[in-house]
Design a protein around this motif. Structure first.
Motif, PDB file in Angstrom:
ATOM      1  N   ASN A  36      45.435  40.444  40.870  1.00  0.00           N
ATOM      2  CA  ASN A  36      46.325  40.643  41.561  1.00  0.00           C
ATOM      3  C   ASN A  36      45.524  41.132  43.003  1.00  0.00           C
ATOM      4  O   ASN A  36      44.500  42.262  42.443  1.00  0.00           O
ATOM      5  CB  ASN A  36      47.098  42.170  41.535  1.00  0.00           C
ATOM      6  CG  ASN A  36      48.890  41.776  42.596  1.00  0.00           C
ATOM      7  OD1 ASN A  36      48.644  40.750  43.234  1.00  0.00           O
ATOM      8  ND2 ASN A  36      49.701  42.596  41.902  1.00  0.00           N
ATOM      9  N   GLN A 192      48.352  32.593  39.571  1.00  0.00           N
ATOM     10  CA  GLN A 192      48.490  34.603  38.545  1.00  0.00           C
ATOM     11  C   GLN A 192      49.049  33.633  37.835  1.00  0.00           C
ATOM     12  O   GLN A 192      48.787  33.686  36.419  1.00  0.00           O
ATOM     13  CB  GLN A 192      48.731  35.469  39.310  1.00  0.00           C
ATOM     14  CG  GLN A 192      48.112  36.232  40.453  1.00  0.00           C
ATOM     15  CD  GLN A 192      49.409  37.291  39.968  1.00  0.00           C
ATOM     16  OE1 GLN A 192      48.030  38.403  39.064  1.00  0.00           O
ATOM     17  NE2 GLN A 192      49.385  38.442  41.455  1.00  0.00           N
ATOM     18  N   ASN A 238      44.612  46.790  36.920  1.00  0.00           N
ATOM     19  CA  ASN A 238      45.911  46.847  37.337  1.00  0.00           C
ATOM     20  C   ASN A 238      47.182  48.201  37.207  1.00  0.00           C
ATOM     21  O   ASN A 238      47.768  48.650  37.849  1.00  0.00           O
ATOM     22  CB  ASN A 238      46.705  45.855  37.472  1.00  0.00           C
ATOM     23  CG  ASN A 238      45.416  44.691  38.357  1.00  0.00           C
ATOM     24  OD1 ASN A 238      44.521  45.140  39.417  1.00  0.00           O
ATOM     25  ND2 ASN A 238      45.612  43.149  38.477  1.00  0.00           N
TER      26      ASN A 238
END
Ligand SMILES: Nc1ncnc2c1ncn2[C@@H]1O[C@H](COP(=O)(O)OP(=O)(O)O)[C@@H](O)[C@H]1O
Ligand SMILES: [Mg+2]
Length: 245
Positions: A36, A192, A238
């Protein structure tokens, strides 16, 4: 078909991409992977012309497109499919699809391609009079891909087509992407979902902090320990960031 040479881009003074080099040959599927916020969507926007380049060059079929407007790039056959949430919920499925052909004037060709999209995605035909806002997540994803096909792409760029979908639906979407590639449309898919994307694609790039870290044949990347580690690293960072917010 697509050549990205030392591309720097971002938002205002904020530089996100810091010298990206990538190539997508004609035919087949290339994937761009990364966690991300690593700059994947920013790269697609730079290629489709939604944001300007700070440095570098993008070539399509050997022609520099760096200064062209988005619709001019579309007319050349370079088409970006935005993230699924960007279907117009208050328009019908068919209206959304026809919107994808806005750069075209060949009415007969547009109708033929609408038929082709319905053959790819029979559920869209069933729901053609329905408002897009009433579709399931998987159906919206099919709709935005279908809308991309309506622009008659030579190359289709997909931004996380598997995002927020159940595994079974992801499989179905990826099978469709594969079928589209087999009709001769070159595909660049941002993902992803590393495993699935590397099974689908022939070649992969991994981006981190605005630069390509690793690239190679998908078959090789899938068994590369550095690939696993880089993703694990990203997701841990993240998560830690999210916890601090
Ligand atoms: N419109 C924008 N204005 C300013 N910063 C943005 C904008 N869009 C994205 N960013 C920032 O650019 C970075 C990369 O974003 P993005 O390319 O969307 O990442 P990814 O698609 O890989 O998740 C992020 O730090 C994000 O916050
Ligand atoms: Mg993104």
């Amino acid at each position: 078909m697509l050549q990205i040479n030392d591309v720097h881009a971002g938002y205002g003074n904020l530089k996100i991409l810091r010298g990206v080099n990538m190539q997508v040959p004609t035919g087949g599927i290339v994937t761009l992977l990364g966690g991300n916020g690593t700059g994947k969507s920013t790269l697609l926007k730079a290629v489709s012309g939604l944001i300007p380049l700070m440095e570098g060059e993008v070539l399509f079929d050997g022609v520099s497109i760096s200064k062209m407007k988005p619709h001019e790039r579309m007319r050349l056959g370079l088409v970006q499919v935005t993230q699924a949430k960007e279907a117009y919920p208050a328009m019908t499925v068919e209206e959304n699809l026809v919107l994808g052909a806005y750069t075209r004037r060949d009415r007969a060709g547009i109708l033929a391609d609408l038929e082709r999209v319905y053959e790819f995605f029979p559920v869209l035909r069933e729901r053609r009079k329905q408002l897009s806002g009433t579709l399931s997540g998987g159906e919206v994803q099919m709709l935005v891909i279908g809308r991309g096909l309506m622009a008659k792409p030579k190359m289709l760029m997909l931004d996380e087509p598997s995002a927020a979908l159940a595994p079974k639906v992801v499989l179905e979407i990826f099978a469709n992407i594969n079928r589209i590639a087999k009709t001769g449309v070159t595909i660049l898919v941002v993902e992803q979902n590393v495993r699935m994307a590397l099974i689908l694609a022939q070649y992969g790039y991994i981006i981190r902090d605005g630069v390509i870290m690793i690239e190679g044949e998908a078959k090789k990347l899938i068994s590369d320990p550095a690939v696993k580690e880089s993703f694990l690293g990203g997701s841990v960072a993240n998560t830690a960031k999210a916890l601090r917010n």
